[in-house]
Write a protein that holds these residues in place. Structure first.
Motif, mmCIF file in Angstrom:
data_model
loop_
_atom_site.group_PDB
_atom_site.id
_atom_site.type_symbol
_atom_site.label_atom_id
_atom_site.label_comp_id
_atom_site.label_asym_id
_atom_site.label_seq_id
_atom_site.Cartn_x
_atom_site.Cartn_y
_atom_site.Cartn_z
ATOM 1 N N LYS A 153 -9.024 9.219 3.832
ATOM 2 C CA LYS A 153 -9.956 10.288 3.470
ATOM 3 C C LYS A 153 -11.353 9.734 3.219
ATOM 4 N N VAL A 154 -11.452 8.637 2.486
ATOM 5 C CA VAL A 154 -12.746 8.020 2.178
ATOM 6 C C VAL A 154 -13.428 7.543 3.468
ATOM 7 N N VAL A 155 -12.667 6.930 4.347
ATOM 8 C CA VAL A 155 -13.236 6.432 5.610
ATOM 9 C C VAL A 155 -13.759 7.595 6.443
ATOM 10 N N ARG A 156 -12.977 8.660 6.565
ATOM 11 C CA ARG A 156 -13.415 9.834 7.338
ATOM 12 C C ARG A 156 -14.663 10.461 6.743
ATOM 13 N N GLU A 157 -14.697 10.600 5.411
ATOM 14 C CA GLU A 157 -15.856 11.203 4.749
ATOM 15 C C GLU A 157 -17.119 10.375 4.953
ATOM 16 N N ALA A 158 -16.953 9.078 5.134
ATOM 17 C CA ALA A 158 -18.103 8.201 5.366
ATOM 18 C C ALA A 158 -18.491 8.157 6.841
ATOM 19 N N GLY A 159 -17.783 8.919 7.672
ATOM 20 C CA GLY A 159 -18.098 8.969 9.095
ATOM 21 C C GLY A 159 -17.433 7.877 9.906
ATOM 22 N N GLY A 160 -16.468 7.204 9.328
ATOM 23 C CA GLY A 160 -15.778 6.123 10.028
ATOM 24 C C GLY A 160 -14.505 6.584 10.710
ATOM 25 N N LEU A 171 0.860 -1.178 0.000
ATOM 26 C CA LEU A 171 0.000 0.000 0.000
ATOM 27 C C LEU A 171 0.897 1.228 0.000
ATOM 28 N N THR A 172 0.755 2.065 -0.997
ATOM 29 C CA THR A 172 1.579 3.272 -1.068
ATOM 30 C C THR A 172 1.050 4.319 -0.103
ATOM 31 N N VAL A 173 1.866 5.304 0.174
ATOM 32 C CA VAL A 173 1.443 6.393 1.054
ATOM 33 C C VAL A 173 0.244 7.110 0.456
ATOM 34 N N ALA A 174 0.254 7.323 -0.836
ATOM 35 C CA ALA A 174 -0.870 8.000 -1.500
ATOM 36 C C ALA A 174 -2.158 7.183 -1.374
ATOM 37 N N GLN A 175 -2.053 5.866 -1.531
ATOM 38 C CA GLN A 175 -3.224 5.005 -1.403
ATOM 39 C C GLN A 175 -3.745 5.007 0.033
ATOM 40 N N ASP A 176 -2.824 4.973 0.996
ATOM 41 C CA ASP A 176 -3.214 5.018 2.400
ATOM 42 C C ASP A 176 -3.927 6.332 2.711
#
Length: 72
Positions: free
Chosen positions: A43-50, A33-38
């Motif tokens: 970001k996606v998890v936070r935006e989904a409220g996770g 997993l690259t730093v960019a992918q991480d």
């Protein structure tokens, strides 16, 4: 940087509480997993409220001491 056993126990207890009250948990590895992918995943998890947590493998407990949520 090493943390004290008391601080580690506190963090494990907090994580256990979060997992017991959550409806979903995703456990994965950072292999390839690259730093960019991480960053994008966080970001996606936070935006989904996770919540996104990284936990050291050495924090695992023996099955006899493991919390109820980890034995499902």
């Amino acid at each position: 940087m090493a943390i004290s056993k008391a601080k580690k126990a506190e963090k494990v207890q907090l994580l256990s509480k979060e997992l017991e009250t959550s409806t979903t948990a995703i456990v994965g590895t950072f292999a390839k997993l690259t730093v960019a992918q991480d960053f994008a995943l966080r970001k996606v998890v936070r935006e989904a409220g996770g919540k996104y947590r990284v936990v050291k493998t050495s924090w695992r407990q023996s099955p006899a001491k493991a919390p109820r949520w980890s034995r499902r």
